[in-house]
Write a protein that holds these residues in place. Sequence first.
Motif, PDB file in Angstrom:
ATOM      1  N   ASN A   1       0.811  -1.212   0.000  1.00  0.00           N
ATOM      2  CA  ASN A   1       0.000   0.000   0.000  1.00  0.00           C
ATOM      3  C   ASN A   1       0.846   1.265   0.000  1.00  0.00           C
ATOM      4  O   ASN A   1       0.399   2.299  -0.478  1.00  0.00           O
ATOM      5  CB  ASN A   1      -0.926   0.019   1.212  1.00  0.00           C
ATOM      6  N   LYS A   2       2.016   1.164   0.578  1.00  0.00           N
ATOM      7  CA  LYS A   2       2.881   2.342   0.665  1.00  0.00           C
ATOM      8  C   LYS A   2       4.174   2.054  -0.074  1.00  0.00           C
ATOM      9  O   LYS A   2       5.116   1.491   0.497  1.00  0.00           O
ATOM     10  CB  LYS A   2       3.158   2.705   2.124  1.00  0.00           C
ATOM     11  N   PRO A   3       4.216   2.405  -1.327  1.00  0.00           N
ATOM     12  CA  PRO A   3       5.392   2.071  -2.127  1.00  0.00           C
ATOM     13  C   PRO A   3       6.650   2.804  -1.689  1.00  0.00           C
ATOM     14  O   PRO A   3       7.758   2.383  -2.043  1.00  0.00           O
ATOM     15  CB  PRO A   3       4.971   2.479  -3.539  1.00  0.00           C
ATOM     16  N   GLU A   4       6.513   3.866  -0.909  1.00  0.00           N
ATOM     17  CA  GLU A   4       7.700   4.612  -0.500  1.00  0.00           C
ATOM     18  C   GLU A   4       8.478   3.919   0.601  1.00  0.00           C
ATOM     19  O   GLU A   4       9.595   4.303   0.927  1.00  0.00           O
ATOM     20  CB  GLU A   4       7.297   6.023  -0.034  1.00  0.00           C
ATOM     21  N   ASN A   5       7.898   2.894   1.226  1.00  0.00           N
ATOM     22  CA  ASN A   5       8.568   2.208   2.325  1.00  0.00           C
ATOM     23  C   ASN A   5       9.464   1.085   1.815  1.00  0.00           C
ATOM     24  O   ASN A   5       9.267   0.547   0.724  1.00  0.00           O
ATOM     25  CB  ASN A   5       7.535   1.622   3.291  1.00  0.00           C
ATOM     26  N   SER A   6      10.419   0.728   2.659  1.00  0.00           N
ATOM     27  CA  SER A   6      11.223  -0.474   2.431  1.00  0.00           C
ATOM     28  C   SER A   6      10.582  -1.626   3.180  1.00  0.00           C
ATOM     29  O   SER A   6       9.934  -1.436   4.216  1.00  0.00           O
ATOM     30  CB  SER A   6      12.656  -0.255   2.908  1.00  0.00           C
ATOM     31  N   PHE A   7      10.787  -2.850   2.660  1.00  0.00           N
ATOM     32  CA  PHE A   7      10.119  -4.014   3.232  1.00  0.00           C
ATOM     33  C   PHE A   7      11.127  -5.135   3.468  1.00  0.00           C
ATOM     34  O   PHE A   7      12.150  -5.225   2.806  1.00  0.00           O
ATOM     35  CB  PHE A   7       9.001  -4.515   2.303  1.00  0.00           C
ATOM     36  N   ILE A   8      10.784  -5.961   4.469  1.00  0.00           N
ATOM     37  CA  ILE A   8      11.538  -7.169   4.757  1.00  0.00           C
ATOM     38  C   ILE A   8      10.657  -8.344   4.382  1.00  0.00           C
ATOM     39  O   ILE A   8       9.471  -8.386   4.746  1.00  0.00           O
ATOM     40  CB  ILE A   8      11.944  -7.240   6.239  1.00  0.00           C
ATOM     41  N   VAL A   9      11.219  -9.317   3.675  1.00  0.00           N
ATOM     42  CA  VAL A   9      10.462 -10.481   3.199  1.00  0.00           C
ATOM     43  C   VAL A   9      11.170 -11.734   3.674  1.00  0.00           C
ATOM     44  O   VAL A   9      12.395 -11.850   3.593  1.00  0.00           O
ATOM     45  CB  VAL A   9      10.344 -10.485   1.668  1.00  0.00           C
ATOM     46  N   VAL A  10      10.399 -12.683   4.190  1.00  0.00           N
ATOM     47  CA  VAL A  10      10.907 -13.979   4.648  1.00  0.00           C
ATOM     48  C   VAL A  10      10.166 -15.076   3.896  1.00  0.00           C
ATOM     49  O   VAL A  10       8.932 -15.058   3.825  1.00  0.00           O
ATOM     50  CB  VAL A  10      10.725 -14.152   6.170  1.00  0.00           C
ATOM     51  N   VAL A  11      10.915 -16.041   3.315  1.00  0.00           N
ATOM     52  CA  VAL A  11      10.329 -17.176   2.588  1.00  0.00           C
ATOM     53  C   VAL A  11      10.686 -18.444   3.348  1.00  0.00           C
ATOM     54  O   VAL A  11      11.860 -18.701   3.643  1.00  0.00           O
ATOM     55  CB  VAL A  11      10.854 -17.252   1.144  1.00  0.00           C
ATOM     56  N   GLN A  12       9.673 -19.234   3.688  1.00  0.00           N
ATOM     57  CA  GLN A  12       9.882 -20.495   4.397  1.00  0.00           C
ATOM     58  C   GLN A  12       9.076 -21.591   3.718  1.00  0.00           C
ATOM     59  O   GLN A  12       7.922 -21.377   3.328  1.00  0.00           O
ATOM     60  CB  GLN A  12       9.445 -20.387   5.858  1.00  0.00           C
ATOM     61  N   GLY A  13       9.726 -22.733   3.557  1.00  0.00           N
ATOM     62  CA  GLY A  13       9.020 -23.881   3.012  1.00  0.00           C
ATOM     63  C   GLY A  13       8.321 -24.667   4.093  1.00  0.00           C
ATOM     64  O   GLY A  13       8.798 -24.756   5.230  1.00  0.00           O
ATOM     65  N   LYS A  14       7.176 -25.260   3.740  1.00  0.00           N
ATOM     66  CA  LYS A  14       6.408 -26.067   4.682  1.00  0.00           C
ATOM     67  C   LYS A  14       6.794 -27.525   4.518  1.00  0.00           C
ATOM     68  O   LYS A  14       6.631 -28.090   3.426  1.00  0.00           O
ATOM     69  CB  LYS A  14       4.916 -25.908   4.437  1.00  0.00           C
ATOM     70  N   PRO A  15       7.317 -28.137   5.579  1.00  0.00           N
ATOM     71  CA  PRO A  15       7.680 -29.553   5.469  1.00  0.00           C
ATOM     72  C   PRO A  15       6.448 -30.397   5.193  1.00  0.00           C
ATOM     73  O   PRO A  15       5.323 -30.072   5.599  1.00  0.00           O
ATOM     74  CB  PRO A  15       8.295 -29.875   6.820  1.00  0.00           C
ATOM     75  N   THR A  16       6.696 -31.508   4.497  1.00  0.00           N
ATOM     76  CA  THR A  16       5.585 -32.406   4.207  1.00  0.00           C
ATOM     77  C   THR A  16       5.131 -33.144   5.449  1.00  0.00           C
ATOM     78  O   THR A  16       3.966 -33.519   5.562  1.00  0.00           O
ATOM     79  CB  THR A  16       5.999 -33.405   3.121  1.00  0.00           C
ATOM     80  N   ARG A  17       6.033 -33.414   6.332  1.00  0.00           N
ATOM     81  CA  ARG A  17       5.690 -34.065   7.593  1.00  0.00           C
ATOM     82  C   ARG A  17       6.164 -33.172   8.738  1.00  0.00           C
ATOM     83  O   ARG A  17       7.299 -32.711   8.732  1.00  0.00           O
ATOM     84  CB  ARG A  17       6.351 -35.438   7.706  1.00  0.00           C
ATOM     85  N   ARG A  18       5.310 -32.931   9.689  1.00  0.00           N
ATOM     86  CA  ARG A  18       5.674 -32.040  10.811  1.00  0.00           C
ATOM     87  C   ARG A  18       5.163 -32.659  12.117  1.00  0.00           C
ATOM     88  O   ARG A  18       4.041 -33.131  12.192  1.00  0.00           O
ATOM     89  CB  ARG A  18       5.052 -30.659  10.637  1.00  0.00           C
ATOM     90  N   GLN A  19       6.037 -32.668  13.127  1.00  0.00           N
ATOM     91  CA  GLN A  19       5.635 -33.158  14.447  1.00  0.00           C
ATOM     92  C   GLN A  19       4.693 -32.157  15.105  1.00  0.00           C
ATOM     93  O   GLN A  19       4.850 -30.946  14.962  1.00  0.00           O
ATOM     94  CB  GLN A  19       6.886 -33.349  15.328  1.00  0.00           C
ATOM     95  N   ALA A  20       3.692 -32.652  15.786  1.00  0.00           N
ATOM     96  CA  ALA A  20       2.735 -31.759  16.455  1.00  0.00           C
ATOM     97  C   ALA A  20       3.462 -30.863  17.451  1.00  0.00           C
ATOM     98  O   ALA A  20       4.239 -31.348  18.273  1.00  0.00           O
ATOM     99  CB  ALA A  20       1.659 -32.572  17.173  1.00  0.00           C
ATOM    100  N   PRO A  21       3.287 -29.544  17.352  1.00  0.00           N
ATOM    101  CA  PRO A  21       4.009 -28.630  18.254  1.00  0.00           C
ATOM    102  C   PRO A  21       3.539 -28.798  19.696  1.00  0.00           C
ATOM    103  O   PRO A  21       2.380 -29.111  19.964  1.00  0.00           O
ATOM    104  CB  PRO A  21       3.654 -27.259  17.709  1.00  0.00           C
ATOM    105  N   GLN A  22       4.468 -28.641  20.572  1.00  0.00           N
ATOM    106  CA  GLN A  22       4.169 -28.689  22.008  1.00  0.00           C
ATOM    107  C   GLN A  22       4.381 -27.292  22.586  1.00  0.00           C
ATOM    108  O   GLN A  22       5.511 -26.795  22.654  1.00  0.00           O
ATOM    109  CB  GLN A  22       5.075 -29.689  22.730  1.00  0.00           C
ATOM    110  N   PHE A  23       3.277 -26.673  22.980  1.00  0.00           N
ATOM    111  CA  PHE A  23       3.310 -25.311  23.509  1.00  0.00           C
ATOM    112  C   PHE A  23       3.528 -25.393  25.014  1.00  0.00           C
ATOM    113  O   PHE A  23       2.756 -26.032  25.725  1.00  0.00           O
ATOM    114  CB  PHE A  23       2.000 -24.607  23.183  1.00  0.00           C
TER     115      PHE A  23
END
Length: 662
Positions: free
Chosen positions: A569-591
């Motif tokens: 929306n604000k083209p005058e700003n600089s941005f940080i972008v993070v790309v992460q892949g989703k594993p096909t198998r993931r252990q259930a997170p323990q909070f």
Amino acid sequence: MWNSLGLTIVTICVCVHQLSAQQQQKLLAINGHLKNIIANAQMLQAVVQAELGQNIPNPPVNTNAVYSSFLEEVELRLKALEDNTAQLQMRMGSSNPSCPQATPPPPPTNVVVESATMDNVSSIVVRWDPPNPVPDNLQYKVYFSAVDETGYQPQGEVVFRICDSTQTSASITDLAPRSKYQVRIGTVAGIVSESSSAPEFVETPDIIPSAPTIMVIEPKNPNTVYLQWDPPVVAGRITDYVIYYKEDGDATEMMEVVSQQPNMKLSFFVNDLSEGTRYVMQVAARSNNGEGDRSIPREVFTIDFNPPHPLNLNCTSLNKTAVILTWEPPVLLPTDGIIRGYNINYTDSRYREFYLYKSKDATVTQAVIDGLEPATVYYFQASSRTRKTFGGGGAVVMCQTKADVPTAPRSVQLELSRADPPQLTMRWIPPQHTYGPLVNYTLHWGVKNGALRKEKIDPTRLRWISDFLDDDTVHEFKLYAVNNVGFGEPAIQVRKTPKRETIVPPNVTVDRVKGENNTTMLRVKWDPPLQPVKGYDILYRKFEWVYSGRWALKEIGDPTALMTEIIVNKPENSFIVVVQGKPTRRQAPQFQQMNPFGNPMGGNMGQPMNRGGPSGAMMGGQNPFANGNVRMQGNQQPGPAVSMSQPMMPGQQGGFSQNFRP
């Protein structure tokens, strides 16, 4: 021996068979001195009687002699008697060594005289201790006489002998009350002269008066009763009257002492009574011998009194928990009763509880009411109090205590609302005491012991959803309630996010491109990762040195995708972008729920925890610099990624270094 007048006749010890001519001559001289003494005494008596106009039978020879004045003749005869007595004493002083003079015994010791009066008759009891040593043939003589105020004996002494030396007390009865007497004790042994104790003076007590008679008893105002009585029928010299009174049915008796002064009226005003109360009253008389019987009890009712309320009640807030009240005493009429104090009734605006403050007496015209709640409206009403009741209240006064900061939010709960990437939801209920309207809730949160982010929450909302968080990291949340006074105490929660398996695609680039309708887009590209994925998460936000914004998320479900475009929306700003892949198998997170020391509940409190995630987490948000999967797109011409055209930070190689913490 003793004659009937109690006078001692001196017995001269003579040795008849041993008298010489010289001793006979001495006795004749003594006899002549005695004759002269008797003659002068008779002449003096004749002069006195002649002066009184009395006839003198067989007057002495020279009683009719002419003298210049009566006083001169009396003085002349007294001088002659004194001279003859002195000469006789001189003759008696030269005793015969072979015929010694008699020595009187010592006087008694510890003489105590007591008196009492009963049934209008007085008596005296005298006690003493025997002399030391006790001679043979010891006898006692009790000398008793009435005296006036100066100690003069108008009738002389009365004497009686006690022949039993073991008797050391005597009782003298049938005496007059309120009279003074003199008593002394003499000792004698055989026919020798006697010794005497010092005279003791005693006054017999007065009679005990009989009961007075109450003639008038009537109330004068709500707290005063008037009494009038007649004196006792049997009364000596009354010293006081005593008024006894008590409330009907109450065992506590009170009294007033009325001192008997000259010309004093036999009446009294009994004050400080209770209004509208039945009293029983009696009067008794006192003499110096004690108190007589009480009069017949009489009953009286005091007048009822409903006290008016105090005036000009005013209230001022002192602090968060106290107010000060001031008032003025009511105006009383002369016939009104006594106000004993004031009552202050008060409650808060919700009428939850009612309280009562009572002043110690009627001199108090202000009170500090403490123990109140901050920022709360209270209602106060004042009334006057007597000993038996209290009157109606005056006008109600409203007063509000000063505000305080609110108490902490209650029942704060955190739950993991999203696992990939991690996100928490916080819920709570308002503080128990807000002390006025809340301005907002303010949340300070971030990685524990790191920099904190601050977010304001609308006071009507009771739920907050976090930004995307670093995984396997301890976060701390401090929730404050805020009103016009300031911040209250925080409710603190500590949580650790679960550990995830993260796939980082290589060669991530970000370009700024134009889309339809002249929109600005970020074109993000990457190469396929080495591990299989089921999609990608693209996180992006505006670049800030002090992190205040939130990450945005774009999810891509295509595992073969290598590019995406994000509209900004604000083209005058600089941005940080993070790309992460989703594993096909993931252990259930323990909070894990943490204690305030940052450790899992049930673990060793205070022990440091080894974080499994990458270093340099960004202010409690998703770490955008881990594993080289970060790119920054600034306000620049279309071209290669930031690593190629954007100014580099120290230590940056193709992007920001991992130890950078904005």
